[in-house]
Enzyme design. Structure first.
Site, short mmCIF file in Angstrom:
data_model
loop_
_atom_site.label_atom_id
_atom_site.label_comp_id
_atom_site.label_asym_id
_atom_site.label_seq_id
_atom_site.Cartn_x
_atom_site.Cartn_y
_atom_site.Cartn_z
N HIS C 121 84.73 38.44 48.63
CA HIS C 121 83.60 38.03 47.80
C HIS C 121 82.84 36.91 48.52
CE1 HIS C 121 81.95 35.83 44.08
NE2 HIS C 121 81.13 36.82 44.38
N CYS C 145 88.96 31.54 42.83
CA CYS C 145 87.56 31.10 42.83
C CYS C 145 86.74 31.83 41.78
CB CYS C 145 86.95 31.26 44.22
SG CYS C 145 87.69 30.14 45.43
N HIS C 146 86.81 33.20 41.83
CA HIS C 146 86.00 33.95 40.87
C HIS C 146 86.77 35.07 40.21
CE1 HIS C 146 83.29 32.19 43.97
NE2 HIS C 146 82.69 31.74 42.89
N GLY C 147 88.12 35.07 40.39
CA GLY C 147 88.95 36.02 39.64
C GLY C 147 89.16 37.37 40.26
#
Lengths: 250, 417, 181
Positions: C121, C145-147
């Site tokens: 990502h 960080c963002h799953g």
């Protein structure tokens, strides 16, 4: 009869002195790498490496050279791996937090003979054997001087005394050097079976050391020739343009 | 005979060019200052060295920035980082040797440029400020070269830095504090190296700015010429382009032939072997010598027994050049028409070379039973004597040769031969 | 003679223009060629290129253990997979994958998974190497960080990451030795 004996004795002594003088004056060779077309004699450089490895590396480090650089003078990747692996390198810390020894890899620098300068001096009567990576560039006279130095361990002249622990060398400034004569005939057995006389070893190791100091020499001179030829052509054309432009003035 | 007049070409008709010029007149600027710009028609090849110096400045900045990407300014790492550039970085050896020898060739061009100015009276009215700006550039170049030489952290780097910074202790009362301040410590060490790196990166851009002002001054008073007679009519000048653009490019070619021959085939010709020994604060090299372009000043410094006076004399040798327009009172500019001045000029050139030669030798060594110290003292005395005594004296004594009426008259007379 | 009349002198003009053209061409060619060393000097130097492969000894890595090696400055996750993990990875070959890839195509020996430990990502290093780390729904790796969640083959299953964890070039030089790069 007596006169004849005196004369023949004198002649013999003269011959001996002449031989001595001839041995003392080994002229510096025509290096393969000097001049605008110069390149390294790679076979000589490899022999020089053998001299360095078997004689010089006992005291002198070569810290700026990596084992992988040896491929440039003609060793194969496998040969370089073998050469490197002969020496141990400190690495770590490992997962237990300890430093450990492992065989050197091609990506490692040449392993120095002493871990630090203090140990180096202790092993050499207080003198510090200099690192040889750029020694050819770091001495006035360059390759010729290094060659003369290695051949300079001649017999002590009568009128000269050398301090304790030092040795007479005809090429060294001041004539007294802390380094003992390292080269003697047959000190190294060359892989290519060239006879290992002192001048031969001196020549080969100097070639090797010049390569160690200037590994870019071959590429530099090659690019240099091409650049100069191009620039001569371009400058000639620029001159023609200049003349043409200025001819308009009258 | 009609000559290509210095009349400006008709204004451009290109719409894009007009649009840009209305907002920022760059095309008009280029046309006025580089294309149509009226230049004396009789300039000789000595006039090439200004543009050559400009090119060398660009070469030094470009190679310098590329080197700065790979260099590490720390006493433990500097020497090795330079060797890494030589051995591991692609074309690193080329960048390094271009930069190292570029400095020498930059100074060579500047010295020729400067001596040209002295011979032809280019420092005389109305070019005094132009001359001063040039001297300022010279001083900035010297500071740049000095700080730059320290960066490889070799034996000469370290000891030259030590010797020259120690000179400032000669300043009365505050001298020692000044030296400590310069060092950032109690000897030349890591703080010194770091600040020298910062200054070495900064100074060339200051040079660049002063060069711009130097060119501005030049375009205000226009170029001098070998006759020292100012252009009077259009016949005396020609447009800069194509005449001097063509001549300058040819000049670059010739200069680069010599420069690159050294870079590729004798890159260490001007350098000291001792600088390939890593700096050692405990071992002083037997001969401390600066780079060749500093040798004359080094000789002047060492010729005076008193430390402070030696420093003053050394800086004075450059400072005195600022006063040249007033020391040389002759109304005639060019040495071509001044027979005594001409000889004095060449004596000065010889004297400068002698000073350089002295600077490279040890003061106590003998040259045919005369010590270099003595030779240096005589040469130093003559140097200052030239400016302070001889030049002012001859202005009134000298009987100049007849000066031509104008440039075109002289050129016309020559072509009739 | 007026210089401006030169334009009518046809053969002279062609000759003159050819010289100017040729000289400019040669000059420009030289300038471009001269540019290359400056540009190339910014490319990875010889010592950087030499370190571009790393050898890793796998013998101390027990089954079920994960280690992180460093290669070209990046983390590389080496997972000595358990039979369950291998089975789970292979079973999901035909699941609804954002970046479809068979597990077999991502390994040389099924019990060794070697992937670059950088979330595809925005570049964070996903958790899962330590036994106490969260491993996400598919028991692979989880990026905090963002799953983004990766499975036991390092494939992206949930979250914003677009691609599976990258598999670097590597080779088994011996049963328990790999060379990455």
């Amino acid at each position: 009869m007596r006169a004849l004996r005196q004369i023949s004795l004198a002649a013999a002594l003269a011959a001996l002195f002449a031989a001595q003088a001839a041995a003392e004056e080994v002229p510096a060779p025509d290096w393969s790498f000097t001049g605008i077309f110069g390149t390294y004699d790679k076979a000589a450089a490899r022999r020089g490496f053998e001299v360095y490895k078997n004689v010089c590396s006992a005291c002198h480090s070569l810290n700026l050279v990596y084992y992988r650089n040896l491929q440039q003078i003609g060793y194969s990747e496998d040969e370089v791996k073998t050469i490197a692996a002969e020496r141990q390198v400190t690495d770590g810390p490992n997962d237990q937090g300890e430093m450990f020894q492992r065989p050197a890899r091609p990506t490692d620098r040449f392993v120095p003979p002493f871990a630090n300068d203090v140990l180096a001096r202790l092993a050499n009567n207080g003198a510090l054997p200099p690192d040889l990576s750029v020694i050819v560039k770091a001495r006035k006279g360059g390759a010729d001087y290094i060659f003369d130095l290695l051949n300079g361990f001649v017999d002590l002249p009568e009128d000269f005394t050398v301090p304790d622990g030092m040795f007479y060398n005809a090429a060294f400034p001041g004539y007294a050097i802390a380094m003992p004569p390292a080269l003697s005939d047959g000190a190294v057995t060359y892989a290519d079976q060239t006879p290992a006389t002192v001048p031969q070893m001196a020549q080969d190791v100097t070639t090797f050391l010049n390569w160690a100091a200037e590994p870019e020499l071959d590429a530099r001179k090659k690019l240099g020739l091409r650049t100069m030829m191009f620039l001569v052509l371009l400058t000639a054309m620029l001159y023609a343009v200049k003349r043409k432009v200025w001819s308009k003035l009258h | 005979m009609a000559t290509p007049a210095s009349t400006p070409a008709p204004a451009p008709e290109n719409a894009v060019v007009k649009w840009i010029d209305q907002r920022l007149p760059i095309f008009e600027f280029v046309r006025h200052h580089l294309k149509d710009y009226p230049t004396p028609r009789n300039l000789n090849y000595l006039w090439n060295f200004g543009s050559i110096a400009g090119v060398m400045l660009v070469v030094m900045i470009v190679t310098g920035v590329m080197l700065a990407m790979q260099y590490t300014a720390h006493v433990d790492l500097a020497f090795d980082s330079v060797e890494r550039i030589m051995r591991e970085v692609n074309y690193g050896w080329l960048l390094r040797y271009l930069h190292m020898n570029g400095g020498s060739f930059f100074f060579l061009a500047i010295y020729i440029h400067l001596f040209r100015g002295m011979y032809y009276g280019s420092y005389k009215a109305p070019r005094e400020i132009l001359w001063w700006l040039g001297l300022i550039i010279l001083v900035l170049m010297m500071m740049t070269a000095f700080t730059g030489y320290v960066l490889p952290w070799g034996q000469m780097s370290y000891w030259a830095a030590t010797v020259i910074t120690n000179l400032f202790s000669a300043i009365p009362w505050v001298g020692d504090s000044v030296v400590t301040w310069l060092w950032g410590g109690f000897s030349v060490d890591n703080p010194t190296l770091n600040r020298f790196y910062a200054l070495h990166y900064l100074l060339p851009f200051m040079i660049f700015a002063v060069v711009f002002v130097h060119l501005w001054a030049l375009h205000t008073v226009k170029s001098n010429n070998p006759l020292g007679v100012e252009p009077k009519t259009r016949q005396d000048t020609i447009p800069f382009h194509p005449y001097y653009t063509a001549k300058d490019f040819f000049g670059f070619g010739m200069f680069f032939l010599v420069y690159l021959a050294i870079v590729f085939f004798a890159p260490n010709l001007f350098s000291e072997p001792d600088n390939y020994i890593p700096a050692n604060s405990l071992v002083t090299p037997p001969h401390i010598v600066p780079e060749w372009y500093f040798l004359p000043y080094y000789a002047i410094l060492r010729s005076i027994p008193d430390k402070l006076l030696g420093v003053i004399a050394m800086f004075g040798s450059i400072l005195i050049l600022f006063f040249l327009p007033w020391l040389d009172r002759s109304k005639i500019k060019s040495g071509k028409f001044r027979p005594i001045f001409k000889q004095l000029f060449w004596l000065l050139v010889a004297d400068s070379i002698v000073l350089g030669w002295v600077g490279g030798n040890r003061p106590d060594e003998l040259f045919y039973s005369v010590s270099f110290l003595t030779i240096g003292r005589v040469a130093t005395a003559y140097y200052f004597g030239h400016f302070l005594v001889l030049l002012p004296a001859i202005a009134s004594i000298e009987k100049p040769k007849p000066v031509p009426e104008s440039i075109s008259a002289a050129v016309g007379a020559k072509s009739k031969d | 003679m007026a210089e401006t009349a030169a334009k009518t002198d046809e053969p002279g003009e062609t000759r003159r223009d050819f010289l100017y053209l040729a000289t400019t061409a040669v000059g420009v060619a030289g300038a471009v060629a001269a540019l290359w060393p400056f540009i190339d000097s910014m490319n990875p130097a010889a010592d950087i290129r030499a370190l571009s492969s790393t050898e890793v000894d796998l013998s101390p890595v027990a089954v079920g253990q994960r280690i992180t090696a460093k290669w070209r400055g990046k983390p590389v996750f080496i997972d000595h997979r358990t039979p369950e993990e291998i089975k789970r990875a292979e079973q999901d070959d035909n699941a609804d994958l954002r970046d479809p890839e068979k597990d077999q195509a991502r390994v040389k020996k099924p019990e060794w998974l070697v992937v670059i430990g950088i979330c595809t990502h925005l570049g964070c290093v996903p958790l899962g190497q330590k036994p106490t780390d969260p491993r996400g729904e598919w028991a692979g790796w989880f990026c905090p960080c963002h799953g983004s969640a990766y499975d036991t083959s390092g494939r992206i299953r949930k979250g914003p990451a677009p691609r599976n964890l990258a598999v670097p070039l590597y080779e088994f030089t011996a049963d328990n030795m790999i060379t990455i790069g």
